[in-house]
Design an enzyme around this catalytic site. Structure first.
Site, mmCIF file in Angstrom:
data_model
loop_
_atom_site.group_PDB
_atom_site.id
_atom_site.type_symbol
_atom_site.label_atom_id
_atom_site.label_comp_id
_atom_site.label_asym_id
_atom_site.label_seq_id
_atom_site.Cartn_x
_atom_site.Cartn_y
_atom_site.Cartn_z
ATOM 1 N N GLY A 49 -6.835 -6.307 -0.554
ATOM 2 C CA GLY A 49 -7.197 -7.583 -1.184
ATOM 3 C C GLY A 49 -6.138 -8.651 -0.967
ATOM 4 O O GLY A 49 -6.456 -9.819 -0.701
ATOM 5 N N CYS A 50 -4.887 -8.275 -1.061
ATOM 6 C CA CYS A 50 -3.795 -9.236 -0.892
ATOM 7 C C CYS A 50 -3.695 -9.700 0.553
ATOM 8 O O CYS A 50 -3.384 -10.863 0.819
ATOM 9 C CB CYS A 50 -2.476 -8.630 -1.376
ATOM 10 S SG CYS A 50 -2.512 -8.258 -3.149
ATOM 11 N N THR A 51 -3.970 -8.823 1.496
ATOM 12 C CA THR A 51 -3.962 -9.194 2.903
ATOM 13 C C THR A 51 -5.088 -10.176 3.187
ATOM 14 O O THR A 51 -4.878 -11.211 3.844
ATOM 15 C CB THR A 51 -4.106 -7.941 3.794
ATOM 16 O OG1 THR A 51 -2.985 -7.085 3.560
ATOM 17 C CG2 THR A 51 -4.176 -8.311 5.266
#
Length: 164
Positions: A49-51
């Protein structure tokens, strides 16, 4: 679990901060006076998700056209940030908040519910800060898909209101 902290309020000055990037350079909100600042808070470098979120901010042409400064912040250390930024060619600073002191102060760290499990940690949030340092809009429960577009639209809306 930690106590709940009231996040910064729209229309109020955003709390000052000074945090280091992956190279150890300090970034303060005042460094970006005169431009929009997208301060996005994310839980962990190099997770799915952060990527996706980082790459969406990297690729968003509208944010680039508006000259918005994009700053990512998490509690990851400089080495983790450097590796993450290099791996995905992130052109903006990733700031380290060791111990999540700043994140706690703005309500971005605390109790959260993930898939029905209550945990404690960094909440995925975004703050849009106006060129004068006031908070334009905050997203306190970010859904990654389409989020960068929503932030860009909020800048366009704010600019239109300012020019009306």
């Amino acid at each position: 679990m930690t106590e709940s902290i009231t996040p910064p309020q729209v229309g109020q000055p955003f709390p000052a901060f000074t945090l280091p990037d992956a190279q150890g350079r300090a970034h303060s909100l005042s460094d970006y006076a005169g431009q929009y600042v997208v301060l996005y808070v994310y839980p962990k470098d190099d997770t799915p998700g952060c990527t996706k979120e980082a790459c969406d901010f990297r690729d968003n042409a509208t944010l680039k056209a508006h000259g918005a400064a994009i700053l990512g912040v998490s509690a990851d250390d400089a080495g983790s940030h450097a590796s993450f930024a290099e791996k995905y060619s992130l052109p903006f600073p990733l700031l380290s908040d060791d111990g999540a002191v700043f994140l706690r102060s703005v309500g971005s760290y605390g109790t959260k519910n993930m898939y029905g499990k209550v945990t404690e940690g960094i909440k995925r949030q975004t703050f849009l800060i106006a060129p004068d340092g006031t908070l334009v809009k905050s997203w306190l429960a970010v859904k990654v898909d389409g989020h960068a577009d929503h932030v860009a639209a909020a800048i366009e809306k704010h600019r239109a209101q300012e020019n009306a």
